[in-house]
Design an enzyme around this catalytic site. Structure first.
Site, mmCIF file in Angstrom:
data_model
loop_
_atom_site.group_PDB
_atom_site.id
_atom_site.type_symbol
_atom_site.label_atom_id
_atom_site.label_comp_id
_atom_site.label_asym_id
_atom_site.label_seq_id
_atom_site.Cartn_x
_atom_site.Cartn_y
_atom_site.Cartn_z
ATOM 1 N N ARG A 256 -8.124 -0.333 -6.735
ATOM 2 C CA ARG A 256 -7.714 0.840 -6.145
ATOM 3 C C ARG A 256 -7.565 2.060 -7.619
ATOM 4 N NH1 ARG A 256 -4.285 0.947 -1.089
ATOM 5 N NH2 ARG A 256 -6.393 1.819 -0.525
ATOM 6 N N LYS B 182 -5.182 9.674 2.944
ATOM 7 C CA LYS B 182 -5.885 9.243 3.906
ATOM 8 C C LYS B 182 -6.791 10.293 4.287
ATOM 9 C CE LYS B 182 -5.785 5.717 4.217
ATOM 10 N NZ LYS B 182 -6.512 4.796 3.160
ATOM 11 N N ASP C 8 -2.010 10.745 -2.618
ATOM 12 C CA ASP C 8 -2.524 9.774 -3.474
ATOM 13 C C ASP C 8 -2.411 10.430 -4.649
ATOM 14 O OD1 ASP C 8 -3.145 8.366 -0.164
ATOM 15 O OD2 ASP C 8 -2.829 6.939 -1.966
ATOM 16 N N ARG D 28 1.004 -1.331 0.418
ATOM 17 C CA ARG D 28 -0.106 0.040 0.116
ATOM 18 C C ARG D 28 0.650 1.461 -0.403
ATOM 19 N NH1 ARG D 28 1.793 1.722 4.071
ATOM 20 N NH2 ARG D 28 0.791 3.649 3.934
ATOM 21 N N GLY D 29 0.463 2.143 -0.158
ATOM 22 C CA GLY D 29 0.768 3.475 -0.200
ATOM 23 C C GLY D 29 0.826 3.934 -1.416
HETATM 24 O O1 MRU Z 1 -5.025 3.259 1.989
HETATM 25 P P1 MRU Z 1 -3.255 2.939 2.065
HETATM 26 O O2 MRU Z 1 -2.864 2.703 3.197
HETATM 27 O O3 MRU Z 1 -2.707 2.801 0.832
HETATM 28 O O4 MRU Z 1 -3.253 4.678 2.276
HETATM 29 C C1 MRU Z 1 -1.929 5.387 2.406
HETATM 30 C C2 MRU Z 1 -1.715 7.053 2.046
HETATM 31 O O5 MRU Z 1 -3.152 7.509 2.460
HETATM 32 C C3 MRU Z 1 -0.170 7.640 2.092
HETATM 33 O O6 MRU Z 1 -0.748 8.788 3.024
HETATM 34 C C4 MRU Z 1 -0.142 7.738 0.554
HETATM 35 O O7 MRU Z 1 -0.568 7.189 0.130
HETATM 36 C C5 MRU Z 1 0.955 8.314 0.990
HETATM 37 S S1 MRU Z 1 2.442 7.441 0.538
HETATM 38 C C6 MRU Z 1 3.669 8.357 0.473
#
Ligand code: MRU
Length: 349
Positions: free
Chosen positions: A86, A244, A233, A48-49
């Site tokens: 996603r 997030k 994102d 994830r991320g």
């Molecule tokens: O649902 P996730 O855990 O994939 O969400 C991740 C985030 O919202 C992070 O803040 C974002 O991807 C930036 S990561 C460098």
């Protein structure tokens, strides 16, 4: 300091990655060798991320080519499967589309296409590592005296495959002796803050008070926080930023209490196709994630859930966006346009 390698590419075969759903209890490494495995790992947040999703998506395209004739049809199907996992993080879409273009540019030979796809995934990971280091330095320069910061979700090495984005800034501040502590929200419902950010910071000896998401406003009111650093994102052309769920509430509270609010993101997270936050697709996830705590049911049968995984912070609440090319300052729409000109080679230096 133990180095976290969120992903390792094994060209010709697949990837090795940390199963992030098992942290912090166990550090388990997964080997993924086919597209179905990659799609499952993305959907279930084993990986994830935003930037890491791009790298894993590119590797997924290479794996699909290894296990098929690497024709246009086979690769387009693989791209569609990856894009359906996603919707919000634009890095995934960018990487998959660029991978498809790299394969086509390699000609019709299946072997050449496979090689081109592995090369693309490898270069993307290397570029991310370089860009994370640049982000860290630009971001750390924003604090001119020692203090504490607040962060949300997980934006560390686990989220990018490199050093991280906002958390790379935190680490850099620590190394420069500028950081007292990094407050981290637990980040309900999946606890990326409590499980992953706290795990990364504890390993590096950085003090990390965890707070329930609902405690952030009073923390910001207390004067204990010098700045907020979060990831992204997807960033629209006007600077509206999806991140997030809960990021928007942090930005509102930060503005109310005059705490600077910074987004830290590589240029791959900007979406030139997206005029503003209203055009950003927001992922909604299963009700189960809210109605249960980990695997234990918390809510009564019959309760419903509202579970968007992301929200959009309007550009006007953002004091700066830290990129690998420097810090973009308001008015963000104009600064983003200049960045896009640089990236597309239109700018005259
Ligand atoms: O649902 P996730 O855990 O994939 O969400 C991740 C985030 O919202 C992070 O803040 C974002 O991807 C930036 S990561 C460098």
């Amino acid at each position: 300091v133990p180095e976290v390698r969120a992903v390792e590419l094994i060209p010709g075969r697949g990837i090795r990655c940390i199963d992030q759903t098992r942290l912090p209890r166990e550090l388990v490494t997964l080997e993924l060798g086919d597209l179905d495995g990659v799609c499952e790992a993305i959907r279930s947040l084993r990986v994830r991320g935003a930037p890491l999703l791009g790298i894993v998506g590119a590797a997924g395209m290479a794996m699909a080519a290894e296990r098929s004739d690497a024709s246009d049809v086979a690769l387009e199907q693989a791209a569609a499967a990856l894009l359906a996992t996603r919707p919000t993080a634009v890095d995934l879409g960018h990487a998959v589309r660029r991978a498809l273009a790299a394969a086509r540019a390699a000609g019709q030979s299946a072997d050449r296409r496979r090689q081109a796809l592995w090369r693309f995934a490898t270069e993307l990971l290397e570029a991310q590592r370089a860009s994370d280091s640049a982000l860290a330095a630009h971001g750390a320069a924003l604090l001119n005296e020692r203090g504490s910061v607040l962060t949300h979700c997980n934006t560390g090495a686990l989220a990018t495959g490199g050093l991280g984005t906002a958390l790379a800034v935190v680490r850099e501040l620590w190394q420069r002796g500028f950081l007292e502590r990094c407050y981290a929200t637990e980040t309900r419902p999946l606890l990326q803050g409590a499980r992953l950010t706290a795990w990364e910071l504890v390993q590096e000896g950085i003090p990390v008070p965890l707070l329930p998401d609902g405690a952030a406003a009073s923390l910001l009111a207390s004067g204990r926080v010098a700045a907020v650093f979060v990831g992204a994102d997807r960033i629209a052309r006007n600077g509206d930023t999806a991140n997030k769920i809960g990021t928007y509430a942090l930005a509102l509270a930060a503005r109310r209490h005059r705490v600077p609010f910074y987004v830290v993101a590589p240029s791959t997270t900007f979406d030139p196709e997206c005029p503003d936050g209203g055009a950003i697709p927001i992922e909604f996830r299963s009700a189960e994630e809210v109605l249960s705590f980990q695997t234990c049911r918390a809510a009564p049968e019959g309760a419903e859930a509202y579970n968007p995984a992301f929200d959009v912070t309007p550009a006007e609440l953002i004091d700066g966006i830290v990129t690998e090319h420097g810090v973009l300052r308001p008015p963000l729409a104009a600064a983003i346009e200049r960045l896009n000109d640089v990236l597309t080679g239109r700018a005259i230096h």
